[in-house]
Write an enzyme that holds these catalytic residues in place. Structure first.
Site, PDB file in Angstrom:
ATOM      1  N   ASN A  96       0.824  -1.199   0.000  1.00 35.95           N
ATOM      2  CA  ASN A  96       0.000   0.000   0.000  1.00 35.95           C
ATOM      3  C   ASN A  96       0.863   1.256   0.000  1.00 35.95           C
ATOM      4  OD1 ASN A  96      -2.066  -1.811   0.233  1.00 35.95           O
ATOM      5  ND2 ASN A  96      -2.382  -1.473   2.431  1.00 35.95           N
ATOM      6  N   HIS A  99       5.919  -0.546  -2.774  1.00 33.70           N
ATOM      7  CA  HIS A  99       5.436   0.170  -3.943  1.00 33.70           C
ATOM      8  C   HIS A  99       5.442   1.680  -3.771  1.00 33.70           C
ATOM      9  CE1 HIS A  99       3.073  -3.734  -5.040  1.00 33.70           C
ATOM     10  NE2 HIS A  99       4.342  -3.803  -5.362  1.00 33.70           N
TER      11      HIS A  99
END
Ligand code: BV8
Ligand code: ZN
Length: 237
Positions: free
Chosen positions: A98, A115
């Protein structure tokens, strides 16, 4: 549930992998579930360098919309349960796909962001990176002092994961006695590869997800349900 609670209680080293599902109860839309679409686009169409090159303003409108959504959201019982588990376990690593920053706001400390982060922006020319938490952004697309376009500090499809965090995540999973997988459809690689890696290295793998995933049949325990309900039960000593 008791068996899984036992494994967590006895574990010396715990690794956790979270995905968009853990933020769903905070009102943040997941990638592939209902409400994940924005206008008529899917994330795979917008979260790419090609989409940004073609239409940086459109891609930034999507990110600005998400930033506003997240700014109005609060960590939920699932995020808080993981922060509490970290307090109880000296060897604990939270690995997240997330970019919303809700784990940070829940008080988690050792967070590996595979990410990237919605709240950092990076210059496409001079690579200057900084945190920018303004919602909404005053101008879209935002520009760097050097005049070039800024991009969100996230990893897009087709881009490599940051080497440091990726190495750290693999090491934490290799050393874990338990891998807890929460709220991920486990379809995005290489992050999803951490699940079979844990199993191959002898960890117990416990999954908490609303729906079945490609790994549900092979993990040691797969609980169907909401992270905000399952996690507090799982970490109860
Ligand atoms: C790379 C940041 C190479 C941006 C993201 C074909 C086959 C296999 C792989 C590929 C392929 N074609 C391309 C690839 C590679 C590609 C990939 O895996 N594609 C997939 C879609 C097939 N991967 C990449 O491109 C990666 N890079 O491979 O680079 C390379 C190497 C060297 C040099 C150059 C290149 C980069 C991947 C990272 C992409 N960026 N996000 C942004 O956020 O804007 S990925 C994006 O998906 C998010 O980060 C998200 O976290 C991630 C995974 O999704 P989930 O988190 O799982 O969310 P999802 O909605 O899918 O699922 C939510 C789940 O929660 C559901 O199961 C639901 O049931 C559950 N749930 C819902 N509510 C709850 C709940 N569970 C519990 N409680 C609830 N309340
Ligand atoms: Zn610049």
């Amino acid at each position: 549930m008791n068996q899984a609670r036992e494994w967590i209680r006895e574990a010396r080293a715990i690794a956790v992998l979270t995905g968009a599902g853990i933020s769903a109860e905070s009102g943040v839309p997941t990638f592939r579930g209902p409400g994940g679409l924005w206008r008529q686009y899917s994330p795979e169409q917008l979260a790419t360098p090609e989409a940004f090159a073609r239409d940086p303003r459109l891609v930034w409108e999507w990110y600005d919309w998400r930033r506003c959504k997240v700014a109005g959201a609060r960590p939920n019982a699932g995020h808080l349960a993981l922060a509490a588990l970290e307090e109880a376990k000296p060897r604990f690593t939270l690995i997240t796909q997330n970019v919303d920053g809700l784990h940070d706001r829940a008080g988690s400390r050792s967070i590996i962001k595979l990410h990237g982060d919605l709240w950092t922006v990076r210059c496409t020319a001079c690579a200057r990176e900084r945190r920018d938490e303004r919602v909404p952004l005053p101008e879209l697309p935002p520009r760097c002092e050097c005049g070039a376009l800024l991009r969100p500090g996230v990893v897009w499809f087709g881009e490599p994961l940051p080497a440091g965090p990726w190495e750290e995540a693999q090491r934490a999973v290799r050393e874990a006695d338990v891998l807890l997988v929460v709220g991920t459809s486990a379809v995005v690689y290489p992050a999803a590869g951490l699940v079979p890696l844990a199993a191959a290295c002898g960890a117990r793998v416990i999954e908490c997800n609303l729906e079945e995933t490609p790994f549900s049949a092979e993990v040691d325990k797969s609980f169907r349900g909401r992270a905000g309900e399952l996690l507090p039960q799982l970490i109860a000593s």
